[in-house]
Design a protein around this motif. Structure first.
Motif, mmCIF file in Angstrom:
data_model
loop_
_atom_site.group_PDB
_atom_site.id
_atom_site.type_symbol
_atom_site.label_atom_id
_atom_site.label_comp_id
_atom_site.label_asym_id
_atom_site.label_seq_id
_atom_site.Cartn_x
_atom_site.Cartn_y
_atom_site.Cartn_z
ATOM 1 N N ASN A 236 -75.167 90.646 40.670
ATOM 2 C CA ASN A 236 -73.651 91.086 39.985
ATOM 3 C C ASN A 236 -73.497 92.668 40.544
ATOM 4 N N ASN A 237 -72.102 92.819 40.538
ATOM 5 C CA ASN A 237 -71.636 94.089 40.754
ATOM 6 C C ASN A 237 -70.867 94.464 39.582
ATOM 7 N N PRO A 238 -69.981 95.513 39.376
ATOM 8 C CA PRO A 238 -69.207 95.918 38.084
ATOM 9 C C PRO A 238 -68.040 94.829 37.840
ATOM 10 N N ILE A 239 -67.757 93.947 38.914
ATOM 11 C CA ILE A 239 -66.422 93.259 38.684
ATOM 12 C C ILE A 239 -66.800 91.782 38.832
ATOM 13 N N SER A 240 -68.124 91.209 39.301
ATOM 14 C CA SER A 240 -68.138 89.801 39.468
ATOM 15 C C SER A 240 -69.729 89.581 39.409
ATOM 16 N N ASN A 241 -70.025 88.339 39.462
ATOM 17 C CA ASN A 241 -71.542 87.741 39.413
ATOM 18 C C ASN A 241 -71.578 86.489 39.940
ATOM 19 N N LYS A 242 -72.859 86.086 40.637
ATOM 20 C CA LYS A 242 -73.129 85.061 41.221
ATOM 21 C C LYS A 242 -74.386 84.449 40.721
ATOM 22 N N THR A 243 -74.828 83.310 40.155
ATOM 23 C CA THR A 243 -75.850 82.857 39.547
ATOM 24 C C THR A 243 -76.437 81.430 40.361
ATOM 25 N N GLN A 244 -77.761 81.534 40.611
ATOM 26 C CA GLN A 244 -78.579 80.454 41.082
ATOM 27 C C GLN A 244 -79.138 79.961 39.633
ATOM 28 N N HIS A 245 -79.057 78.736 39.166
ATOM 29 C CA HIS A 245 -79.824 78.124 38.099
ATOM 30 C C HIS A 245 -81.239 77.177 38.590
#
Length: 414
Positions: free
Chosen positions: A189-198
Motif C-alpha cells: 500500500n501507499n497513502p492512497i491505494s493498496n493491492k492484496t495477495q490472499h
C-alpha cells in the motif's frame, strides 16, 4: 477518474508561513487545484515544475487572456477554468510531483502534489533462505517506491517493511507451520491505494506430498539446513541417524552418517559433498554449504524414532537481462499520420526454470517461461520513438529476480 479536491485538500502543512494543501493522486488520474474564489476575478498566476512553468490568466470581461511560459512538457494535459482560474492536470505523471504556487491579487495558495505509481499485486513464493522445520514464505514486489509491504493473519498485522526511494525488489518473509489452516494475506500500500495477495490455502505454497515430503528451494552457492527435529531423541540413539540422498539426474543413492567415535561424516559412496556437509550431533539436521544445481533431489533422514524427507531444488543464479535494438525497426501508418516505432529485444542466455517479462511501469506487458535448460531466450517490445514511459525487463525464477531498466532515447536513436 478525477480526484475530489475537497477531500484531498483537507490535509495541510506550512511553507514559509503559507498554508500548503497536501494533494496525493494516482498516476494516470486527473486532479483539480481550486482557487477557491468567486468567478471573474482579475488576475491569477500559476507557477510549478522544474522548468519553472508559469501560467498567467487575466480576466477582461467573460473571456480570459491566458499566457503560458515553459509549458511544452505538460501543455496538452492542462485545463484552466475560464471563470475561477482553477488548474486541472489530466493523465498526471510521476514527473508532475512538486509544489504548485497560486498567486492572486490579495493572497497566495500552495499545493504540494504527490503522484503515486499504480501498485502491482504482490507475489508470494516459498523462501529458500530459511529452510526451517516450519514453512518459510516470501512476499515480494518489484520496481516500487513510497510503499509499505505487510503480512496479515486474518485482520491482524504480523509484520511490515517500508521504502521511500525506488526499490528494484522489496521482500518480506513469513514463517508458518505446515498444514496451517489460518488465512494469510500480503498487502502492498501507499497513502492512497493498496493491492492484496490472499493465501486462502497455505498448502499451495507450503507444499508437502502425501507422505510429508517438504519442498525446499535454494539458490546455487548458498547454504541450506534441512532440519530434522530430532532434539528430543535420546542421545544414545543419535548414532543411528543416517541421511540418504537421491539426485534428480541419476539413480545413484548416497548414504551419509556420522562416525560414532570420531563424529566425522562418513560417505558410503563418492564424496561429491566433500567439505560441504555438516550434521548437527544434537538434532541430526543436515547443512549443505555452497550448494550446487547437481545437489537437487530427494533427501531422507532415517532414525529409530524419526523420518524426515525433503525435496530440494537448487536454482542457478540469474543473469541480468540484456536489452538490444532489433534490426527490424519500422514505421506504421494510420490514415494521414505515420508513427515511427522502435523494436527492442530483451535476451538471456543459458537459463532454465525461469520467466522473462516486459513491464511498463508496474504493469506486465508480456512474458515467456521455460523449464528445461535453453541456450537463449528473447522477448520483443515495440515502443514509439520519444516514448517517455518507464520500461523494464525482468528475469525471475521462484526465488529471485534480476531487472534491466530501459532507456528508450539511448537505444531508439533516429
Amino acid at each position: 477518474m478525477t480526484s475530489d479536491p475537497e477531500e484531498l485538500n483537507r490535509s495541510e502543512e506550512h511553507h514559509n508561513g503559507v498554508n500548503v494543501n497536501i494533494v496525493p493522486v494516482m498516476e494516470g488520474d486527473s486532479v483539480t487545484l481550486h482557487t477557491d474564489v468567486a468567478k471573474y476575478i482579475h488576475y491569477v498566476q500559476w507557477s510549478f515544475g522544474p522548468e519553472h512553468t508559469i501560467i498567467i490568466i487575466q480576466f477582461n470581461g467573460r473571456t480570459p487572456n491566458i499566457t503560458y511560459f515553459n509549458v511544452e512538457r505538460i501543455r496538452d494535459r492542462l485545463q484552466i477554468d475560464n471563470q475561477t482560474g482553477s488548474l486541472t492536470i489530466r493523465n498526471i505523471q510521476i514527473t508532475d510531483n512538486g509544489l504548485y504556487e497560486l498567486r492572486m491579487k490579495k493572497y497566495r495558495l500552495l499545493f504540494n502534489v504527490t503522484v503515486y505509481a499504480r501498485l502491482p499485486i504482490p507475489i508470494v513464493t516459498s523462501d529458500s533462505s530459511n529452510c526451517l522445520s516450519n514453512c518459510s514464505l516470501l512476499c515480494s514486489a518489484v520496481n516500487v517506491s513510497h510503499v509499505t509491504l505487510s503480512w496479515y493473519k486474518g485482520n491482524s498485522l504480523l509484520s511490515s517493511i517500508s521504502v521511500s526511494d525506488l526499490s528494484i525488489s522489496l521482500s518480506l518473509p513469513l514463517e508458518v507451520e505446515y498444514q496451517d489452516e489460518n488465512t494469510y494475506s500480503c498487502v502492498i500500500n501507499n497513502p492512497i491505494s493498496n493491492k492484496t495477495q490472499h493465501l486462502l490455502d497455505i498448502n499451495q505454497f507450503c507444499k508437502t506430498s502425501a507422505d510429508g515430503v517438504k519442498i525446499v528451494s535454494v539458490m546455487e552457492g548458498d547454504s541450506v539446513t534441512l532440519h530434522a527435529n530430532a532434539s528430543d531423541i535420546p542421545r544414545r540413539y543419535m548414532r543411528n541417524i543416517m541421511w540418504r540422498f537421491a539426485p534428480e539426474d541419476t539413480r545413484i543413492v548416497r548414504d551419509i552418517r556420522l562416525d560414532e567415535k570420531t563424529g566425522e561424516i562418513i560417505y558410503h559412496e563418492d564424496d561429491i559433498f566433500r567439505d560441504r556437509l555438516q550434521i548437527d550431533n544434537q538434532t541430526g539436521s543436515l547443512t549443505i554449504r555452497n550448494i550446487r544445481t547437481t545437489d537437487s533431489g530427494l533427501y531422507q533422514m532415517y532414525g529409530l524414532f524419526l523420518r524426515e524427507s525433503f525435496n530440494v531444488t537448487v536454482y542457478a543464479r540469474l543473469p541480468i537481462p540484456v536489452i538490444t535494438r532489433d534490426s527490424s525497426c519500422f514505421s506504421s501508418s494510420s490514415g494521414s499520420s505515420s508513427v515511427s516505432r522502435c523494436v527492442l529485444l530483451c535476451s538471456v542466455f543459458n537459463v532454465s526454470h525461469m520467466t522473462l517479462s516486459w513491464y511498463k511501469g508496474n504493469s506486465l506487458l508480456s512474458s515467456i517461461s521455460v523449464s528445461d535448460l535453453i541456450s537463449s531466450v528473447s522477448l520483443h517490445l515495440e515502443v514509439e520513438y520519444q516514448d517517455n514511459n518507464t520500461y523494464s525487463c525482468v528475469l525471475n525464477n521462484p526465488i529471485s529476480n534480476q531487472t534491466r531498466h530501459l532507456n528508450v532515447s539511448e537505444l531508439c536513436q533516429t
